[in-house]
Enzyme design. Sequence first.
Site, PDB file in Angstrom:
ATOM      1  N   CYS A   2      19.629  35.841  13.854  1.00 17.40           N
ATOM      2  CA  CYS A   2      19.538  34.725  13.093  1.00 17.40           C
ATOM      3  C   CYS A   2      19.572  33.240  14.292  1.00 17.40           C
ATOM      4  O   CYS A   2      20.009  33.486  15.575  1.00 17.40           O
ATOM      5  CB  CYS A   2      19.878  33.700  12.230  1.00 17.40           C
ATOM      6  N   ARG A  27      15.260  36.097  17.630  1.00 14.48           N
ATOM      7  CA  ARG A  27      17.088  36.425  17.262  1.00 14.48           C
ATOM      8  C   ARG A  27      16.183  37.241  15.103  1.00 14.48           C
ATOM      9  O   ARG A  27      17.796  37.243  14.809  1.00 14.48           O
ATOM     10  CB  ARG A  27      17.217  35.329  16.779  1.00 14.48           C
ATOM     11  N   TRP A  73      18.182  36.657  10.326  1.00 12.35           N
ATOM     12  CA  TRP A  73      18.069  38.438  10.578  1.00 12.35           C
ATOM     13  C   TRP A  73      19.123  38.471   9.308  1.00 12.35           C
ATOM     14  O   TRP A  73      19.852  38.258   9.692  1.00 12.35           O
ATOM     15  CB  TRP A  73      18.443  38.723  11.845  1.00 12.35           C
ATOM     16  N   ASN A  99      24.054  30.885  11.831  1.00  8.34           N
ATOM     17  CA  ASN A  99      24.175  31.739  12.568  1.00  8.34           C
ATOM     18  C   ASN A  99      25.753  32.626  12.927  1.00  8.34           C
ATOM     19  O   ASN A  99      25.998  31.824  12.837  1.00  8.34           O
ATOM     20  CB  ASN A  99      23.621  31.229  14.026  1.00  8.34           C
ATOM     21  N   GLY A 100      25.549  33.914  12.513  1.00  8.85           N
ATOM     22  CA  GLY A 100      26.734  34.445  12.461  1.00  8.85           C
ATOM     23  C   GLY A 100      27.793  35.101  11.252  1.00  8.85           C
ATOM     24  O   GLY A 100      26.560  35.515  10.299  1.00  8.85           O
ATOM     25  N   GLU A 485      16.026  56.173  27.123  1.00  8.59           N
ATOM     26  CA  GLU A 485      15.481  54.573  27.711  1.00  8.59           C
ATOM     27  C   GLU A 485      14.358  55.023  27.031  1.00  8.59           C
ATOM     28  O   GLU A 485      13.622  53.936  26.475  1.00  8.59           O
ATOM     29  CB  GLU A 485      16.180  53.978  28.700  1.00  8.59           C
ATOM     30  N   LYS A 489      12.513  53.233  23.404  1.00  7.87           N
ATOM     31  CA  LYS A 489      11.513  52.191  24.044  1.00  7.87           C
ATOM     32  C   LYS A 489      10.579  52.367  22.332  1.00  7.87           C
ATOM     33  O   LYS A 489       9.761  51.661  21.955  1.00  7.87           O
ATOM     34  CB  LYS A 489      11.200  52.029  25.517  1.00  7.87           C
ATOM     35  N   GLU A 492      12.071  51.919  19.109  1.00  6.60           N
ATOM     36  CA  GLU A 492      12.336  50.857  18.181  1.00  6.60           C
ATOM     37  C   GLU A 492      11.231  50.095  17.966  1.00  6.60           C
ATOM     38  O   GLU A 492      10.802  48.575  17.395  1.00  6.60           O
ATOM     39  CB  GLU A 492      12.882  50.146  19.373  1.00  6.60           C
ATOM     40  N   HIS A 508      20.115  73.991  24.222  1.00  8.78           N
ATOM     41  CA  HIS A 508      21.644  74.231  23.307  1.00  8.78           C
ATOM     42  C   HIS A 508      21.077  74.019  22.333  1.00  8.78           C
ATOM     43  O   HIS A 508      22.103  73.825  21.612  1.00  8.78           O
ATOM     44  CB  HIS A 508      22.244  73.881  24.050  1.00  8.78           C
ATOM     45  N   LYS A 607      16.784  40.166  18.522  1.00  9.71           N
ATOM     46  CA  LYS A 607      17.297  40.177  20.174  1.00  9.71           C
ATOM     47  C   LYS A 607      18.497  40.300  20.436  1.00  9.71           C
ATOM     48  O   LYS A 607      19.468  40.987  21.291  1.00  9.71           O
ATOM     49  CB  LYS A 607      16.324  39.857  21.292  1.00  9.71           C
TER      50      LYS A 607
HETATM   51  C1  F6R Z   1      16.296  47.838  23.247  1.00  9.66           C
HETATM   52  C2  F6R Z   1      17.710  46.495  23.501  1.00  9.66           C
HETATM   53  C3  F6R Z   1      18.432  46.446  22.381  1.00  9.66           C
HETATM   54  C4  F6R Z   1      19.247  45.975  23.721  1.00  9.66           C
HETATM   55  C5  F6R Z   1      20.759  45.751  22.689  1.00  9.66           C
HETATM   56  C6  F6R Z   1      21.628  44.504  23.621  1.00  9.66           C
HETATM   57  O1  F6R Z   1      14.996  47.034  24.059  1.00  9.66           O
HETATM   58  O2  F6R Z   1      17.038  45.252  23.737  1.00  9.66           O
HETATM   59  O3  F6R Z   1      19.717  48.217  22.543  1.00  9.66           O
HETATM   60  O4  F6R Z   1      19.297  45.981  24.157  1.00  9.66           O
HETATM   61  O5  F6R Z   1      20.763  44.865  21.663  1.00  9.66           O
HETATM   62  O6  F6R Z   1      22.091  43.248  24.052  1.00  9.66           O
HETATM   63  P1  F6R Z   1      21.883  42.610  24.848  1.00  9.66           P
HETATM   64  O7  F6R Z   1      21.400  43.230  26.170  1.00  9.66           O
HETATM   65  O8  F6R Z   1      21.492  41.467  25.300  1.00  9.66           O
HETATM   66  O9  F6R Z   1      23.627  42.789  25.112  1.00  9.66           O
END
Ligand code: F6R
Length: 612
Positions: A2, A27, A73, A99-100, A485, A489, A492, A508, A607
Site C-alpha cells: 500500500c 507498493r 495491496w 498502510n499497515g 534466484e 525471477k 514471479e 534425489h 515491492k
Molecule cells: C523478488 C523480490 C522479493 C524481495 C523480498 C524482500 O524479486 O523482490 O522477493 O526480495 O520481498 O524485500 P526487501 O529486500 O525489500 O526486504
Amino acid sequence: MCGIVAYVGQKDAYPILINGLKRLEYRGYDSAGVALFETDIIVSKKKGKVQELVNFMDTRPRNGKIGIGHTRWATHGVPDDINAHPHSSGNGRLTLVHNGIIENYALLKAALEKEGHKFKSETDTEVLVHLIEEIQKRDNLPLEEAVRIALTRVIGAYAIVVLDENEPGKLVGARKASPLVIGIGENEFFLASDATPIIEHTKRVVYLNDEEIAVVRQSGEMEIKSINNEVLTPFIHELDMEIEMLEKGGYDYFMLKEIYEQPNTIADCMRGRLNAEEGWIKLGGVDEFANRIANAQRFIIAACGTSWHAGLIGEYLFEELARMPVEVEYASELRYRNPIITEKDVVIALSQSGETADTLAALEMAKEKGALIYGIVNVVGSSIARMTDAGSYIHAGPEIGVASTKAFTAQVTLLTMMALRIGYQRGTISESYFRLLLNELASIPAKVERVMASNQLIEYIAGEIKDRPNALYLGRGYNFPIALEGALKLKEISYIHAEGYPAAEMKHGPIALIDENMPVIVIATNKSAYDKIVSNIQEVKARKGFVIAVVTEGDTVISELADHTIEIPDTEEPLTPLLSVIPLQLLSYHIAVMRKCNVDQPRNLAKSVTVE
Ligand code: F6R
C-alpha cells in the site's frame, strides 16, 4: 505494501496525488483512491490500477488544495471499490488512508458496533477511522488529539494520513512500523510512503519515527509529537535522489532499465569503498565496529525473498574468505522460533526496501538479545536503516520494478567487499588473493556489460521455452543461490512454475520430472566441481531434458551437450554470481514480455512487504 500520498499547500492537490500514486504503484495495485477537500471532502476510488482511477476522475470533481491518496495491496477484504481507500468515518467528517495492519481490529470493531457504528467495508482501516471519530466526538477533541488517543488503543502497524472536514487547512499523519516521509516545501507539505512522490517538489524531508504524529498546515507550520504527547524537534534531511532515477528512460519496463543499470549500480556500490590499485576496502559500518565484527562468534543473515538469496551467497563468501561461521535465516522463520542469539553474534539484515516487516521484526528480536545489528539496505532513511547499530547502503538507486534485480547484485557486491574486508583483518585470506579479488571485483561492471551483449540470444531462447509450464534451475556452490534466484525471477513475473535446486540434489527427487518438455537451466560456470556439473547435464540429457547452460566463455565441453549455451566472462569463483545472474534476469524478462505479463507489476505482489 500500500502506498499513501497526501498534500496540503497552495497548489491543486489532484495532479500531485495522482503522480505520487503512480510512483508508489509498486507498493500495490489492487485499487486506488483519492479524497480532495475544497468545501467538502469528496472521495473517489476504484478497483484496479491508478490508471482506472484516472479514467474515473474524468467525470469527478478534482478541485482542492488539500488531499490524500492511496494505492492498495489488499489484506483485509477483496480488492473492490468499497474496500478501496480512502475510508470515511460514520458521520462523514473524517477521511483516512492507511498502510499497515490493525491487528486488534476485530475487537475494536465489535466495541464500536455496540456504540452504533455501521461499517461499509471489510477493512481494518475503516475501523480505525471510526475509532478516531468516536474518540473525537466523545470529548470534542481536535483531530490530532483524537488520532493520538486512538493510536494508543491500536495494536499493529500503520502509516496514516487523516483529513477532517471541520478542521480545514491541515493534515494529520502518524506512523508505526510502516513508513511515512514528510516533504517540506514553501507553505506546503507532502506526505508519502517513500520519497519518490516528493522528490519532484522538494528535497527537504523529515522521516517520521515510530509512534510519532505530525500535523502539517496550509499556513506552512508543522508540529511533531510522540504518541505520549511530548513535543519533538524534527530532523530535516536533504534527499540525494534525482527525478530521472524514477523514469523509465526509454526502456519498455523499469525491470529492463534496472537490469541494464547494473554495470553502474555495481560500480556505485564500490565507489569510494574499494581501491584495487592501493589494495584496500573501507566500509564505514564495518570499520566502526571492526573488532566486534571480526571477533564475532557467528554471523546470522536475516532476509526475505531475493535478499535471502543474496544472503545465501554471503554465507559462501564469509565462510570462504573470512572463515566465519554463518547461518542464513528466513526472517519470518527466525522471528517466530526461539533462536539462540547472544551478544557475541552479529545479525546482518539484507533488505532492498528497508521496510520488510518480517526482517524488521527479526532484527528487533535479535537486538533485544544483545546482538550487533548490521543493515545492508538500499532505501536511505528506511526503517531498517534507522534501527540498526551499523550498516552500509548499497547505493543501487530507486528500484521500481517489483522483481528485484539491481538491488540483488549490489547486495552481493557489498557482501563480497565485507567478506574481503573482514577476511583481511582476520588474516584468513592471503595478501595476493585479496589483491587478486579486489582487481577482479573492480572489473565486474565491465564484464556485466559484456553479458548484456547476449541479450538477443537470450531473447531467442526465451521464445523456445515461453510456453512450457515448468522449469528447473540447477547450480552448485556459488551458483546454487543463483539457481534459486533464477527460478524466483521466472515464477514471479511470468507465472511459470519453476524450482531452483542444488545440481547434485536433482537425483534425489526432481529428476523424476525430467522429460522432453522440461527446460533445465544449468548454471555451469564452476571451476571447482566442473566435472560433476557436466555429469549432471549428462543425466538430464539422458532423460531428454531441454538444457540451457550458462557457461564460462570458451567452454567447449558443455556446448556439445546443451541445447543452448549462454556465455559469461571468466572471473574468480566467489564473484561468479554477479555475472551468472544477469542472463537469468534477462531470460525471465523476455519470457514474461512474450507471455504478455505485466513485468513491473506482477499479479498479487508488491515491492515493499510491510505486512507479516
Ligand atoms: C523478488 C523480490 C522479493 C524481495 C523480498 C524482500 O524479486 O523482490 O522477493 O526480495 O520481498 O524485500 P526487501 O529486500 O525489500 O526486504
